[in-house]
Enzyme design. Structure first.
Site, PDB file in Angstrom:
ATOM      1  N   ARG A   1      -7.637   1.660  -2.792  1.00 38.70           N
ATOM      2  CA  ARG A   1      -8.484   1.577  -1.607  1.00 38.70           C
ATOM      3  C   ARG A   1      -9.302   2.851  -1.448  1.00 38.70           C
ATOM      4  O   ARG A   1      -8.769   3.958  -1.548  1.00 38.70           O
ATOM      5  CB  ARG A   1      -7.638   1.363  -0.354  1.00 38.70           C
ATOM      6  CG  ARG A   1      -8.480   0.921   0.843  1.00 38.70           C
ATOM      7  CD  ARG A   1      -7.641   0.757   2.072  1.00 38.70           C
ATOM      8  NE  ARG A   1      -8.254  -0.189   2.995  1.00 38.70           N
ATOM      9  CZ  ARG A   1      -8.040  -0.194   4.309  1.00 38.70           C
ATOM     10  NH1 ARG A   1      -7.237   0.696   4.849  1.00 38.70           N
ATOM     11  NH2 ARG A   1      -8.620  -1.083   5.080  1.00 38.70           N
TER      12      ARG A   1
ATOM     13  N   GLN B   1       0.840  -1.188   0.000  1.00 33.42           N
ATOM     14  CA  GLN B   1       0.000   0.000   0.000  1.00 33.42           C
ATOM     15  C   GLN B   1       0.880   1.245   0.000  1.00 33.42           C
ATOM     16  O   GLN B   1       1.803   1.368   0.810  1.00 33.42           O
ATOM     17  CB  GLN B   1      -0.930   0.031   1.216  1.00 33.42           C
ATOM     18  CG  GLN B   1      -1.956   1.150   1.109  1.00 33.42           C
ATOM     19  CD  GLN B   1      -2.831   1.272   2.331  1.00 33.42           C
ATOM     20  OE1 GLN B   1      -2.354   1.664   3.390  1.00 33.42           O
ATOM     21  NE2 GLN B   1      -4.111   0.945   2.193  1.00 33.42           N
TER      22      GLN B   1
ATOM     23  N   TYR C   1      -6.684  10.737   3.836  1.00 30.08           N
ATOM     24  CA  TYR C   1      -5.313  11.086   3.473  1.00 30.08           C
ATOM     25  C   TYR C   1      -5.293  11.874   2.154  1.00 30.08           C
ATOM     26  O   TYR C   1      -6.339  12.280   1.653  1.00 30.08           O
ATOM     27  CB  TYR C   1      -4.451   9.825   3.441  1.00 30.08           C
ATOM     28  CG  TYR C   1      -4.339   9.177   4.805  1.00 30.08           C
ATOM     29  CD1 TYR C   1      -3.815   9.896   5.887  1.00 30.08           C
ATOM     30  CD2 TYR C   1      -4.791   7.889   5.044  1.00 30.08           C
ATOM     31  CE1 TYR C   1      -3.728   9.331   7.161  1.00 30.08           C
ATOM     32  CE2 TYR C   1      -4.712   7.316   6.314  1.00 30.08           C
ATOM     33  CZ  TYR C   1      -4.187   8.043   7.359  1.00 30.08           C
ATOM     34  OH  TYR C   1      -4.113   7.504   8.623  1.00 30.08           O
TER      35      TYR C   1
ATOM     36  N   GLY D   1      -8.931  -6.864   9.302  1.00 34.54           N
ATOM     37  CA  GLY D   1      -7.837  -6.071   9.815  1.00 34.54           C
ATOM     38  C   GLY D   1      -7.314  -6.558  11.149  1.00 34.54           C
ATOM     39  O   GLY D   1      -6.488  -7.463  11.217  1.00 34.54           O
ATOM     40  N   ARG D   2      -7.819  -5.968  12.230  1.00 35.79           N
ATOM     41  CA  ARG D   2      -7.284  -6.275  13.555  1.00 35.79           C
ATOM     42  C   ARG D   2      -7.277  -7.759  13.908  1.00 35.79           C
ATOM     43  O   ARG D   2      -6.374  -8.200  14.625  1.00 35.79           O
ATOM     44  CB  ARG D   2      -8.032  -5.485  14.626  1.00 35.79           C
ATOM     45  CG  ARG D   2      -7.606  -4.019  14.677  1.00 35.79           C
ATOM     46  CD  ARG D   2      -8.024  -3.383  15.973  1.00 35.79           C
ATOM     47  NE  ARG D   2      -7.579  -1.999  16.069  1.00 35.79           N
ATOM     48  CZ  ARG D   2      -7.617  -1.291  17.177  1.00 35.79           C
ATOM     49  NH1 ARG D   2      -8.104  -1.825  18.290  1.00 35.79           N
ATOM     50  NH2 ARG D   2      -7.194  -0.044  17.200  1.00 35.79           N
TER      51      ARG D   2
END
Length: 386
Positions: free
Chosen positions: A226, A98, A179, A321-322
């Site tokens: 993404r 990424q 971002y 994810g986590r």
């Protein structure tokens, strides 16, 4: 019927299953933002995922927004990432890197020469970042000049080339979570009056220039993006017409025939229904003429939900994810519907092996009991794709 655990080919990438390890910032890069051997161990442990999307790597020194995040803009960083790619490949896994530029989600202490971060705007975000002082408020940015934007595009393209030189299987551009690229996309942030602000067509221009440049450099079959159309993180207010904006972006992206689109549904790591949005409309635009591209969904997917969207064809892959942080063998746990190990939240950001590479795999005795014909567990909630 396709299952979560069947192999899949998308673009020019072949994966062992439909499970994606989502990108997870862990702040463990070494001096000079160089990836470490410890990071290689971390990714190697999780290589049973069909696809690993790496933690974000900044495309340039000015792209950094958090302490000890890795870069991909010099030879030492490329060598560090090569160790990671080799470790993942040795276990039969696939790794895409990424790429990010954080824009205004940064602090002057992390910027070259202590300069202000850059963005589409000069307005400071109501957000925090991670510095040598811990979590503190981000700094006020300055708006990028028109003559600087080609350099941003070139930095993305060069970073993509470096990622492929490091042995990665592809690229994911971070266009989400407030971002830089999303700072240009959303009119809640972008207050420009030039050709990169105002209309939707102007606001999608920089993301399109970046995606076109990277697809041209490394091939569209190894390029993905993404998106997070409605997430409010990092002070990303809702766009006045999010549906129309992202529909337009996907319509313009469709001819590129990208390998995948990775979509965060709802608030990143939070509510899926934070704002109304028709993700199916985006998927139909991406799939138009691009039958080989993968639609990756993310955020609060349970095992049953993940299996359902793959079986129905509503998605091609599901990102977690986590759960991958504390369960390096998450693929096996999903297959067996096994319990999850808990995440140590104190060690999420920064530190060493503790809470990073010391999480155990499933006890073999439990695995045997959960094999078909054994005693499956409940439908565990595999939440928080970051």
């Amino acid at each position: 019927m396709t299952t979560l655990f069947d192999p899949i080919r998308f673009g020019h990438i072949e994966a062992a299953n439909h499970i994606v390890m989502a990108p997870l910032t862990r702040n463990r890069a070494g001096p000079g933002q160089v990836p470490t051997i410890l990071m290689a161990t971390y990714y190697e442990q999780r290589a049973s995922a069909g696809l690993i999307v790496s933690e974000a790597a900044q495309i340039s020194p000015s792209g950094q927004g958090y302490l000890d995040t890795p870069g991909i803009y010099n030879a030492e960083q490329v060598s560090g990432w090569r160790r990671i790619a080799d470790a993942v490949h040795a276990q039969g896994g696939k790794l895409v890197m990424q790429l990010w530029h954080v824009g205004r989600i940064s602090h002057t202490s992390l910027q070259p020469g202590g300069q202000r971060p850059v963005s589409s705007t000069a307005r400071r975000a109501n957000a925090n970042t991670f510095t040598t002082n811990g979590f503190e408020a981000v700094s006020a940015p300055r708006a990028l000049r028109l003559d600087e934007l080609p350099g941003i595009v070139d930095a993305y393209k060069e970073a993509a080339r470096s990622a492929m030189n490091a042995g990665c299987d592809g690229i994911e551009v971070h266009g989400a979570n407030g971002y830089l690229l999303e700072q240009f996309l959303r009119d809640s942030i972008n207050d420009r009056t030039d050709g990169y602000g105002g209309s939707k067509a102007n606001r999608v221009r920089l993301p399109m220039e970046v995606m076109s440049a990277i697809a041209s450099e490394v091939g569209p079959g190894r390029t993905g993006l993404r998106l997070s159309p409605v997430t409010p993180v990092n002070d990303a207010g809702q766009d006045s017409d999010a549906q129309g904006l992202f529909n337009l972006l996907l319509e313009q992206l469709a001819p590129l025939n990208l390998a995948f689109i990775h979509v965060i549904e709802g608030a990143t790591g939070g509510a899926r229904d934070v704002a109304p949005f028709d993700y199916g409309a985006l998927r139909s635009r991406f799939k138009s003429g691009n039958e080989h591209g993968a639609w990756i969904v993310n955020n609060a997917y349970t095992r049953t939900m993940a299996m359902g969207v793959i079986a129905s064809g509503a998605a091609d892959m599901v990102a977690f994810g986590r759960p991958f942080i504390s369960n390096p063998d998450l693929v096996n746990r999903l297959r067996l519907n096994a319990p999850l190990a808990a995440v140590n939240v104190e060690s999420l950001y920064g530190g060493g092996a503790a809470g990073y590479t010391d999480y155990p795999v499933l006890d073999p005795e439990i695995a045997v009991r959960l094999e078909p014909g054994g005693q499956p567990g409940t439908d565990f909630d595999y939440r928080h794709g970051a």
